[in-house]
Design a protein around this motif. Structure first.
Motif, PDB file in Angstrom:
ATOM      1  N   UNK A 112    -145.640 -39.802  74.489  1.00  0.00           N
ATOM      2  CA  UNK A 112    -145.428 -40.702  73.355  1.00  0.00           C
ATOM      3  C   UNK A 112    -145.182 -42.138  73.802  1.00  0.00           C
ATOM      4  N   UNK A 113    -145.534 -42.461  75.020  1.00  0.00           N
ATOM      5  CA  UNK A 113    -145.349 -43.812  75.552  1.00  0.00           C
ATOM      6  C   UNK A 113    -146.593 -44.631  75.234  1.00  0.00           C
ATOM      7  N   UNK A 114    -146.423 -45.652  74.400  1.00  0.00           N
ATOM      8  CA  UNK A 114    -147.574 -46.435  73.982  1.00  0.00           C
ATOM      9  C   UNK A 114    -148.247 -47.178  75.121  1.00  0.00           C
ATOM     10  N   UNK A 115    -147.452 -47.718  76.039  1.00  0.00           N
ATOM     11  CA  UNK A 115    -148.040 -48.453  77.170  1.00  0.00           C
ATOM     12  C   UNK A 115    -148.851 -47.509  78.073  1.00  0.00           C
ATOM     13  N   UNK A 116    -148.308 -46.310  78.302  1.00  0.00           N
ATOM     14  CA  UNK A 116    -149.026 -45.359  79.156  1.00  0.00           C
ATOM     15  C   UNK A 116    -150.322 -44.914  78.492  1.00  0.00           C
ATOM     16  N   UNK A 117    -150.264 -44.658  77.182  1.00  0.00           N
ATOM     17  CA  UNK A 117    -151.486 -44.276  76.471  1.00  0.00           C
ATOM     18  C   UNK A 117    -152.517 -45.397  76.509  1.00  0.00           C
ATOM     19  N   UNK A 118    -152.056 -46.624  76.417  1.00  0.00           N
ATOM     20  CA  UNK A 118    -152.987 -47.761  76.468  1.00  0.00           C
ATOM     21  C   UNK A 118    -153.672 -47.843  77.828  1.00  0.00           C
ATOM     22  N   UNK A 119    -152.892 -47.648  78.907  1.00  0.00           N
ATOM     23  CA  UNK A 119    -153.492 -47.717  80.251  1.00  0.00           C
ATOM     24  C   UNK A 119    -154.491 -46.579  80.471  1.00  0.00           C
ATOM     25  N   UNK A 120    -154.155 -45.387  79.965  1.00  0.00           N
ATOM     26  CA  UNK A 120    -155.080 -44.270  80.147  1.00  0.00           C
ATOM     27  C   UNK A 120    -156.358 -44.477  79.327  1.00  0.00           C
ATOM     28  N   UNK A 121    -156.202 -45.001  78.106  1.00  0.00           N
ATOM     29  CA  UNK A 121    -157.395 -45.275  77.304  1.00  0.00           C
ATOM     30  C   UNK A 121    -158.225 -46.396  77.912  1.00  0.00           C
ATOM     31  N   UNK A 122    -157.541 -47.360  78.514  1.00  0.00           N
ATOM     32  CA  UNK A 122    -158.247 -48.470  79.172  1.00  0.00           C
ATOM     33  C   UNK A 122    -159.085 -47.954  80.332  1.00  0.00           C
ATOM     34  N   UNK A 123    -158.538 -46.989  81.059  1.00  0.00           N
ATOM     35  CA  UNK A 123    -159.284 -46.433  82.188  1.00  0.00           C
ATOM     36  C   UNK A 123    -160.515 -45.671  81.730  1.00  0.00           C
ATOM     37  N   UNK A 124    -160.528 -45.242  80.486  1.00  0.00           N
ATOM     38  CA  UNK A 124    -161.678 -44.499  79.955  1.00  0.00           C
ATOM     39  C   UNK A 124    -162.642 -45.400  79.185  1.00  0.00           C
ATOM     40  N   UNK A 125    -162.453 -46.725  79.286  1.00  0.00           N
ATOM     41  CA  UNK A 125    -163.405 -47.663  78.692  1.00  0.00           C
ATOM     42  C   UNK A 125    -162.955 -48.308  77.409  1.00  0.00           C
ATOM     43  N   UNK A 126    -161.727 -48.094  76.991  1.00  0.00           N
ATOM     44  CA  UNK A 126    -161.233 -48.716  75.758  1.00  0.00           C
ATOM     45  C   UNK A 126    -161.203 -50.236  75.930  1.00  0.00           C
ATOM     46  N   UNK A 127    -161.788 -50.969  74.989  1.00  0.00           N
ATOM     47  CA  UNK A 127    -161.911 -52.429  75.106  1.00  0.00           C
ATOM     48  C   UNK A 127    -161.049 -53.187  74.109  1.00  0.00           C
ATOM     49  N   UNK A 128    -160.305 -52.456  73.288  1.00  0.00           N
ATOM     50  CA  UNK A 128    -159.471 -53.123  72.304  1.00  0.00           C
ATOM     51  C   UNK A 128    -158.136 -53.556  72.883  1.00  0.00           C
ATOM     52  N   UNK A 129    -157.285 -54.087  72.036  1.00  0.00           N
ATOM     53  CA  UNK A 129    -155.964 -54.538  72.467  1.00  0.00           C
ATOM     54  C   UNK A 129    -154.950 -53.418  72.325  1.00  0.00           C
ATOM     55  N   UNK A 130    -153.807 -53.598  72.944  1.00  0.00           N
ATOM     56  CA  UNK A 130    -152.736 -52.602  72.849  1.00  0.00           C
ATOM     57  C   UNK A 130    -152.174 -52.555  71.434  1.00  0.00           C
ATOM     58  N   UNK A 131    -152.165 -53.719  70.753  1.00  0.00           N
ATOM     59  CA  UNK A 131    -151.643 -53.751  69.390  1.00  0.00           C
ATOM     60  C   UNK A 131    -152.484 -52.879  68.457  1.00  0.00           C
TER      61      UNK A 131
END
Length: 469
Positions: free
Chosen positions: A284-303
């Protein structure tokens, strides 16, 4: 009834008065009513108003003695205004802003009339020129001190000039201003292009770039001091995305003159299955989920991603949402002592000095003491506004001469434009007429257009205005 309100409102009110009519019928009846017979007007004010802002405009003409609208014209062209003035040879005074269309039409169609330039627009014009001067000398602007951290700045018993100690100790902000004045805002070691070789738009772009570069350097310096993104954004009063963009850039990010790219819709949608899987697994850590999604090609912002996780978090048990450990200590941001902006300082230059607070007077004194050009510009701007305020028309010629000899390019150009419209400027300094009531009727037109519920074509709007009681 439909003249006092809109046709829609009148149709709803009609049954209570024993009548029944549709809005369209009321509009047709309103158009069949004869317009009032034109009368003679000796003193008028003329200005434009927007049918659709930035696209189509019309002209409004007001009687300055009766404070009533005389006529509406379908556009703001010189030919239309000239045709109207030709059939009214009785006009003696024409109050206007500094638009060339109306001045040319009045000069050709009503040479007997005295043209009066609006004083508010003149003050607005010189404030814009002063802002350009301050933009060039923004390194000389003082810091806006926080009263909670520096009460002596606001104290009249202990003004900054009489404080004890050395000058550098008594005025640390002044030392920073001198250091900034010695350094160039141009990031490269080359000299900036000469203002005389650049157009007005190019000079403005260069000034804006210099201001952005100075802000970029401040963000980098605060980051080196250990401040977080949030602390930097709060200290400099800028948005967090701007801070993030500056910190992620290895070099100063230049603005590219290209069409703005449209934001991708549903950028989080392709990753919802992965996020829900990780969420159900207990992450449930938003920052960790953002980093993992970023590693899979997510191009949006954390917000954008956190908008989804915030909704999911509402359904968690209270024990899981409570913080189990203390947050790590963060560096305390320094006091918010920001530099006075050219936009703010330009108003201080044109406002009567008797209306300024003690702090604002101190800011003006610092500007004039550090930079001789700003001191000369402040004196000229104060003399100009005083001349308008106290109707000192005899001082106009002397002021124009001083402005032309000031060696300040912005004020030299301003004096040249005033000289071309000398008679109207002289009348503004001697006559009581102004555009105040005309601007008031322009605001009233905005209300009338909204009452017509999108049916405000020119003929209907003109009938509505001229038939109003």
């Amino acid at each position: 009834m439909s003249l006092a309100t809109s046709a829609e409102a009148a149709s709803r009110l009609a049954p209570r008065l024993g009548m029944k009519s549709s809005p369209s019928t009321l509009l047709r009846c309103q158009k069949t009513n004869p317009l009032p017979q034109p009368s003679s007007h000796t003193k008028i004010g003329i200005d434009d108003f927007a049918f659709r802002r930035g696209q189509t405009y019309g002209t409004i003409i007001v009687d300055l003695e009766t404070h009533k609208i005389v006529d509406l014209l379908p556009d703001r062209s010189k030919e239309t205004a000239k045709a109207w003035l030709c059939i009214h040879p009785e006009i003696e005074v024409i109050s206007r802003d500094r638009a060339s269309n109306y001045s040319d039409a009045a000069r050709e169609a009503a040479p007997q009339a005295l043209q009066v330039a609006d004083r508010f627009h003149l003050v607005k014009n010189i404030r814009g020129k002063i802002k350009d001067v301050l933009d060039r000398n923004r390194s000389c602007l003082p810091l806006v001190k926080n009263p909670a951290t520096s009460p002596t700045i606001l104290s009249q018993e202990n003004p900054p000039e009489e404080s004890s100690g050395t000058e550098s100790e008594a005025h640390p902000q002044e030392k920073e201003v001198h250091e900034a004045q010695e350094q160039s805002f141009t990031p490269s070691g080359e000299d900036p292009a000469s203002p005389g070789l650049l157009t007005i738009s190019e000079q403005r772009r260069q000034l804006n770039r210099d201001k952005r570069y100075a802000l970029y350097e401040k963000v980098k310096d605060l980051r080196k001091q250990g401040l977080s993104h949030y602390a930097i954004a709060d200290t400099l009063d800028i948005s967090r995305p701007t801070v993030r963009r500056f910190l992620e850039a290895e070099q100063f990010p230049e603005r590219v003159n290209s069409p703005k790219t449209k934001q991708k819709s549903g950028v989080v949608t392709p990753y919802l299955s992965f996020l829900s899987e990780r969420w159900l697994a207990g992450c449930h850590n938003g920052r960790l989920l953002f980093r993992e999604a970023k590693a899979r090609g997510y191009s949006g912002s954390r917000a954008q991603l956190e908008r989804v996780t915030t909704e999911w978090r509402k359904y968690l048990p209270p024990s899981l949402t409570a913080k189990q450990k203390k947050s790590p200590p963060v560096a305390t941001p320094p006091p918010k002592n920001q530099q006075l902006s050219p936009q703010q300082a330009s108003w201080l230059f044109v406002i009567d000095k008797l209306q300024l607070t003690a702090e604002q007077q101190w800011q003006i004194e610092q500007c004039c003491r550090i930079n001789e050009e700003l001191a000369k510009a402040y004196l000229l701007s104060q003399n100009f506004t005083e001349m308008l305020r106290e109707r000192k028309a005899d001082d106009l010629k002397e002021w124009l001469q001083r402005a032309r000899e000031s060696q300040i390019p912005e004020l030299e150009g301003f004096a040249k434009s005033l000289q071309q419209d000398y008679s109207a400027i002289y009348a503004a300094c001697s006559q009581p007429w102004s555009q105040g009531q005309v601007e008031g009727h322009v605001n009233r037109l905005k209300c009338l257009k909204r009452q017509l519920y999108g049916r405000a074509k020119f003929d209907l709007l003109r009938h509505k205005v001229l038939q109003a009681i």
